[in-house]
Design a protein around this motif. Structure first.
Motif, PDB file in Angstrom:
ATOM      1  N   TRP A   1      51.329  21.341  29.213  1.00 24.81           N
ATOM      2  CA  TRP A   1      50.136  20.527  28.950  1.00 24.81           C
ATOM      3  C   TRP A   1      49.278  20.424  30.202  1.00 24.81           C
ATOM      4  N   LYS A   2      49.974  20.165  31.324  1.00 26.90           N
ATOM      5  CA  LYS A   2      49.289  19.996  32.593  1.00 26.90           C
ATOM      6  C   LYS A   2      48.505  21.266  32.948  1.00 26.90           C
TER       7      LYS A   2
ATOM      8  N   TYR B   1      55.404  18.916  29.437  1.00 25.01           N
ATOM      9  CA  TYR B   1      54.484  18.330  30.403  1.00 25.01           C
ATOM     10  C   TYR B   1      53.844  19.429  31.241  1.00 25.01           C
TER      11      TYR B   1
ATOM     12  N   THR C   1      45.446  22.002  30.652  1.00 26.28           N
ATOM     13  CA  THR C   1      44.282  21.104  30.722  1.00 26.28           C
ATOM     14  C   THR C   1      43.497  21.287  32.026  1.00 26.28           C
ATOM     15  N   LYS C   2      44.016  22.219  32.859  1.00 25.89           N
ATOM     16  CA  LYS C   2      43.280  22.503  34.095  1.00 25.89           C
ATOM     17  C   LYS C   2      41.941  23.161  33.754  1.00 25.89           C
TER      18      LYS C   2
END
Ligand SMILES: [Cu+2]
Lengths: 503, 274
Positions: free
Chosen positions: B62-63, B59, B66-67
């Motif tokens: 991924w977080k 997570y 994707t910024k």
């Protein structure tokens, strides 16, 4: 990219080179092991040596192709099959089917009555059971069937019941209901296989006690070729019984490198024992034949004869005559003698069995009622039995004899002082205080050691000079010593050592 | 995708292929069953922790990935709440495991907890040596003496015990370090030169179980095998009586009282013929 290639290329090349070397050295290293002859063969004239070697080779073969010995002493373990036909009437239906599917035409159903053949495989009595038929044996059955029954008929074979069910009935007349050999010498080969797996690195291919790891061991692994075994249940002059050898293989020899093979199956133990006997037989026959021919045809005797005026050709002609006329009989009589010794050792009455009971160590001695058993044992140890001369006054294996120079059987002195065994190795008398007894810990084992001595070593048999009761007292004394590591036994503590100083 | 799936598949089938526990996978001793239970429990806990932390990590990755690039980086001094959570939860788990296993550990290793310390359960002394197991038994019905005494019985590579009874053995070594290992009973103990180490265990069913050396002890280590023979109580008694007869020792069970020294013992058994 180019750089990478240039790094890679030599790598590939050296890899190929490596493969090539391993391949080559691998091939060169894999020479077939062979039985090595006794060193004493070198003392013979070349033709006498060849004659002995030829006989041995003929009788025992080589490790890659053993000869099945013909003496009864060594079990070959041939697998025999007995053929029995199970009656089962062919029905009209099968008959019809048969006639439509094959070209042979059978009219009378009575002609075809049997549908299964049972093989009852039997081994030598020594080998309890056949677990499973080998591929070779199955092939033998198939061959057999191919010969007696038509080849084209498919069969199923039930290895458990050793029953062959034929797809179609056969004419009973075509099956020979008799015994035949499925596999020759199965037990001997099995024994060899196991021996090569478990024993060879110590005892050597020929059983000469000269395996790859032998030189690091003390005592050395046994050289079987004299046919002499140390720890036996038999009388002083007898060979080891088959059970003795098997027992040593199963239980090992405590305190030496000889390991226990207890986890092997009963059949495997029997097979290995049998193979050990095969090697012992081979070595002993070789030794005996060398002795026979050495009398007149050793290099030494030859030189003397030449010096005495005989011509080399004359001697050679004489030898040829000897070889043709006398030698075959000499060989067979030696074979018979060795076989007779082995057979005798296996007879029940050659086993030493004490008649009376052993008294408890601190109970009254049966030999001398004024003493307890260990007291009397102690006394015998120091005096009448003369054990202390070798084993030392305290049983530490440091008696006077261990410091004296000794000669071998040929009368030559050994380089170092101390007792040597028949194989020329230094064998110190047992130190009982280490608590380890090699020949077994049961009182009866110790009894037999004392009664019959330890064969091939200087440990003498006392059975003739001591009574059974006296031996029991010695057994008790040895037991007590080996249970009190380093400490003097209770008797020694209680008694001033008067007997000791008188020695 | 191929490799993770293969890895999962192998993990899944490993037990059925015998890659897991020795034997049929079920321990043959009560303590072994409890050890297996601990194993599975810890396996479950660690699997859970592993999966959850991987998810958390995934997570986070991924977080972060994707910024949007134009978003400025943030500087912060950590989250007190989060830290408390990831300290307290693993701490609680570890404490739980520590307390939960203590009982098994104590029963396995603390002599005061041994069910087998009562008289009669000390049945043998096993001495490891390169490369075999030498075994000393007391006369049937007597306790094993700490040092060898006349009347002891000896055997090699086969340890015989009664079934369904806690038994104790003394473990010694004559030479180097060895390890007494009964894989299907989950019993393992190093034999250390100069030490006499008690081990106790119980086998549930009569049968034959492997006994191995689990400490590389020399060139013959691989073949330092023996067997544990577990017999029903009657078979065990009979077997020991037979051995006593073989050794020509009077079993205490067959003599009413201990023989008085100096008096000829009456219970002389016939020597074994071979
Ligand atoms: Cu070991």
């Amino acid at each position: 990219m180019n750089e990478m290639m240039s790094i890679r290329r030599p790598g590939l090349l050296s890899w190929c080179l490596l493969m090539l070397t391993t391949l080559l050295t691998g091939c060169m290293g894999s020479s077939q092991p062979d039985f090595v002859g006794s060193k004493r063969l070198d003392s013979l004239t070349p033709y006498a040596r060849e004659a002995v070697q030829a006989v041995i080779k003929d009788k025992f073969g080589s490790p890659s192709s053993l000869r099945c010995p013909t003496t009864t002493v060594i079990a070959t373990g041939d697998v025999r099959g007995t053929v029995a036909l199970e009656e089962s009437k062919a029905t009209q239906e099968t008959l019809d089917k048969l006639n439509t599917t094959s070209d042979l035409l059978i009219e009378d159903p009575m002609e075809l009555t049997s549908k299964s053949i049972r093989f009852v495989p039997t081994l030598d009595q020594q080998f309890a059971a056949i677990e499973k038929l080998t591929e070779k044996e199955n092939a033998a059955i198939k061959d057999y069937l191919a010969a007696v029954v038509s080849e084209s008929r498919p069969i199923t074979f039930n290895a458990e019941k050793t029953e062959i069910t034929l797809a179609q009935p056969v004419k009973p007349a075509s099956v020979n209901e008799s015994e035949f050999i499925l596999d020759e010498c199965r037990a001997l080969y099995r024994g060899q296989q196991l021996y090569m797996l478990h024993c060879v690195h110590c005892h050597g291919v020929s059983g000469d006690g000269n395996g790859a790891s032998a030189k690091y061991m003390n005592p050395r692994p046994r050289d079987y070729r004299q046919g002499v075994f140390k720890f036996t249940s038999t009388a002083a002059t007898s060979k080891a019984s088959t059970a003795d050898i098997k027992h040593i293989i199963a239980d090992g020899i405590a305190g030496t490198y000889m390991p226990s093979f207890k986890l092997l199956s009963e059949d495997d133990l029997t097979s290995i024992t049998n193979y050990v006997k095969f090697l012992a037989f081979r070595g002993e026959l070789e030794n005996r034949l060398i002795n026979e021919v050495a009398f007149e045809y050793s290099q030494k005797a030859y030189d003397e004869r030449i010096a005495g005026g005989e011509k080399p050709e004359e001697i050679e002609t004489l030898f040829k005559d000897y070889l043709a006329q006398m030698f075959p009989d000499i060989v067979s009589s030696n074979v018979d003698l060795i076989a007779a010794d082995w057979t005798a050792a296996d007879e029940a009455d050659s086993v030493i069995t004490p008649q009376g009971p052993r008294p408890e160590p601190d109970a009254k001695s049966l030999a001398d009622a004024t003493k307890t058993s260990i007291e009397n044992g102690h006394l015998l140890f120091l005096t009448k039995g003369q054990c202390a001369a070798c084993h030392g006054e305290n049983g530490r294996g440091d008696g006077v004899q261990t410091r004296a120079m000794q000669a071998n059987a040929q009368g030559d002195m050994f380089a170092e002082p101390g007792l040597h065994d028949e194989w020329g190795n230094l064998t110190p008398p047992r130190d009982f205080r280490t608590g380890v007894l090699r020949g077994g810990r049961r009182p009866v084992d110790i009894y037999r050691r004392i009664h019959s001595g330890i064969k091939g070593t200087k440990m003498p048999p006392a059975g003739a000079s001591l009574t059974e009761e006296e031996i029991w007292d010695l057994v008790n004394y040895v037991l007590v010593m080996s249970n009190s590591k380093g400490q003097p036994t209770p008797v020694q503590a209680a008694k001033p050592t008067t007997e000791v100083s008188s020695n | 995708m191929f490799w993770p799936v293969l890895a999962l598949y192998i993990c899944w089938v490993a037990p059925t292929l015998g890659w897991g526990f020795p034997g049929d996978g079920v321990s043959d001793s009560p303590i072994g069953k409890r050890i297996d239970h601990l194993f599975w429990l810890i396996m479950a806990i660690t699997t859970g922790v592993f999966v959850l932390t991987q998810i958390a990590m995934g997570y986070a990755l991924w977080k972060a990935s994707t910024k949007k690039p134009e978003e400025p980086a943030q500087h912060f001094h950590g989250s007190h709440t989060l830290e408390v959570i990831w300290t307290v939860i693993p701490g609680a788990l570890l404490l739980f495991i520590a307390f939960y296993q203590m009982d098994v550990w104590a029963d396995f290793r603390l002599k005061s907890r041994a069910p087998a310390t009562k008289s009669g359960s000390l049945i043998a002394e096993v001495t490891a040596r390169q490369f075999e197991w030498r075994i000393r038994y007391p006369v049937p019905g007597k306790d094993l003496s700490p040092t060898p005494v006349p009347g002891d019985m000896y055997d090699v590579n086969e340890l015989i015990i009664p079934a369904k009874t806690p038994v104790m053995i003394y473990l010694r070594t004559d030479d180097v370090q060895h390890s007494f290992f009964l894989p299907t009973l989950r019993i393992k103990q190093d034999a250390i030169p100069g030490k006499v180490i008690p081990i106790w265990f119980e086998a549930e069913e009569p049968g034959s179980y492997p006994l191995l050396c689990a400490e590389l002890c020399g060139w013959g280590h691989y073949k330092m095998g023996g067997k544990l023979t577990v017999l029903s109580q009657e078979d065990y008694t009979a077997r020991m009586q037979k051995m006593a007869q073989d050794f020509g020792v009077a079993s205490a069970a067959s003599t009413p009282a201990a023989p008085t020294p100096g008096v000829a013992s009456t219970s002389q058994t016939q020597e074994g013929a071979n």
